[in-house]
Design an enzyme around this catalytic site. Structure first.
Site, PDB file in Angstrom:
ATOM      1  CG  ASP A 237      -2.362  -0.041   0.915  1.00  9.30           C
ATOM      2  OD1 ASP A 237      -2.708  -0.411  -0.222  1.00  9.30           O
ATOM      3  OD2 ASP A 237      -3.176   0.290   1.790  1.00  9.30           O
ATOM      4  CD  GLU A 361       7.043  -2.591  -4.904  1.00 10.16           C
ATOM      5  OE1 GLU A 361       6.153  -1.923  -4.346  1.00 10.16           O
ATOM      6  OE2 GLU A 361       8.231  -2.242  -4.952  1.00 10.16           O
TER       7      GLU A 361
END
Length: 381
Positions: A237, A361
């Protein structure tokens, strides 16, 4: 380079000062020689630590990660030297779990990585579970006084040169994503093997790792048992928006190179910039760069303002910025003609550097799923 974006309301004066100071540092220290990639990365980590930049890569016990600063640093480093961005980013991503969830004992490692005295790595991807983290196969079995890890991880950045790895393994508290935990594993742990060093189009230190009965103490677990998926997603995040920032740095460099190229005098008079079709390419590049920057720094600002999760915003920033940067760089290559694919030209290097950012990612396809699910959940609500 156009630096007017620093006046946007996303930033505070300290961010503007940081950007200016880093720009001066980069002009003195970058780029570095990439001939020996391992040595270059070690040297960059040491230099970034000595310069004080790695203090932004992690957070102490009473600190919070400044995501806007992380994005500004990655954007600036990437514009000057892709390997410098890689070296900085991995100190942050590698120790993100410790920054967010680490114990006081584990934070002793964080102080070393922030000073450039130790190199970290984030070991999540597996041969059979890349984007599908819930199907992680590596196991951590609870034994007297600790854990025993078995399994394999692949495409691990800093693999082979890292001093420690944050490893995600199945501990069995529940099915799928509910049964994972995170562990801090020193590189000299008995049973840890570098199976293969992986070469990719833009040279970075990557490796395939194997763990065979690696014994770790109970204190090696990061966070609560079974909370590994939450730990991993919380780290992503924060750092997904910074991947977009690195892509933005590549795109800005490509655009600057293209603007300089099309203004060169041509035989017969004039320059490429006089042609409307070329002006169209330039307009598209400027639009994509600014749109990417807005999404990136919006996501970073939302997180810095205290949002618990920014999965949607971070996914939008990473998806758009990496895809747009690929298009901007491709256009810059086209405007350079034959020189665009010639070794020694910046746009050729950028063309190789950008591609992996659309994969790691969370690949672009995964980001689309995250964005769509958030929109559908909002519509249901």
């Amino acid at each position: 380079m156009d630096r007017s974006f620093l006046e946007w309301p996303f930033f505070e004066d300290r961010h503007r000062a940081l950007a200016e100071e880093l720009e001066e540092w980069c002009a003195r220290h970058l780029p570095v020689d990439h001939g020996d990639v391992d040595a270059a990365c070690r040297g960059l980590v040491a230099a970034l630590g000595a310069g004080g930049w790695l203090r932004h890569s992690g957070a102490g016990a009473d600190e919070r990660l400044d995501v806007r600063a992380l994005c500004l640093i990655r954007e600036t480093l990437a514009r000057h030297d892709g390997l410098a961005d890689f070296a900085f980013a991995m100190q942050g991503l590698g120790m993100g779990a410790v920054s967010l969830f680490g114990s006081p004992e584990q934070r002793a490692w964080l102080e070393k990585t922030r000073a450039g005295r130790a190199i970290s790595a984030f070991a999540l991807t597996e041969p059979g579970a890349g984007s599908d983290v819930a199907n992680t196969a590596t196991t951590a079995e609870a034994v007297q006084g600790g854990w025993v890890l078995n399994g394999e991880k692949t495409y691990i950045s800093n693999g082979g040169i890292a001093d420690l790895y944050v490893v995600f393994a199945r501990t069995g508290e529940g099915p799928g994503s509910k049964g994972l935990s995170a562990f801090l594993m020193p590189a000299d742990s008995a049973g840890l093997e570098v199976v293969e060093r992986i070469e990719v189009v833009a040279p970075h230190p990557l490796a395939h790792l194997r763990m065979t009965n690696v014994e770790l103490p109970e204190s090696a677990r990061i966070g609560a048992p079974g909370a590994g998926f939450k730990v991993a997603m919380s780290v992503l995040d924060v750092f997904r928006a910074t991947v977009g920032a690195a892509a933005l740095g590549f795109a800005r460099r490509a655009m600057d190179e293209a603007l300089a190229r099309v203004r060169l005098p041509r035989a017969g008079g004039g320059c490429l910039a006089d042609l409307q079709l070329v002006q169209g390419h330039v307009a598209d590049m400027v639009l994509k760069v600014d749109a990417a920057a807005l999404l990136i720094y919006r996501a970073a600002w939302v997180k810095d303002m205290g949002a618990a999760r920014v999965s949607r915003e971070a996914a939008m920033a990473k998806l758009y910025a990496t895809e747009a940067a690929q298009e901007v760089i491709d256009a810059a290559v086209q405007l350079h003609g034959g020189d665009g694919v010639r070794k020694g030209f910046a746009v050729e290097s950028l063309y190789r550097e950008i591609r992996a950012l659309r994969i790691y990612e969370g690949a672009s396809d995964v980001q689309r799923v995250i964005i769509a699910r958030a929109a559908l959940q909002g519509a249901d609500a």
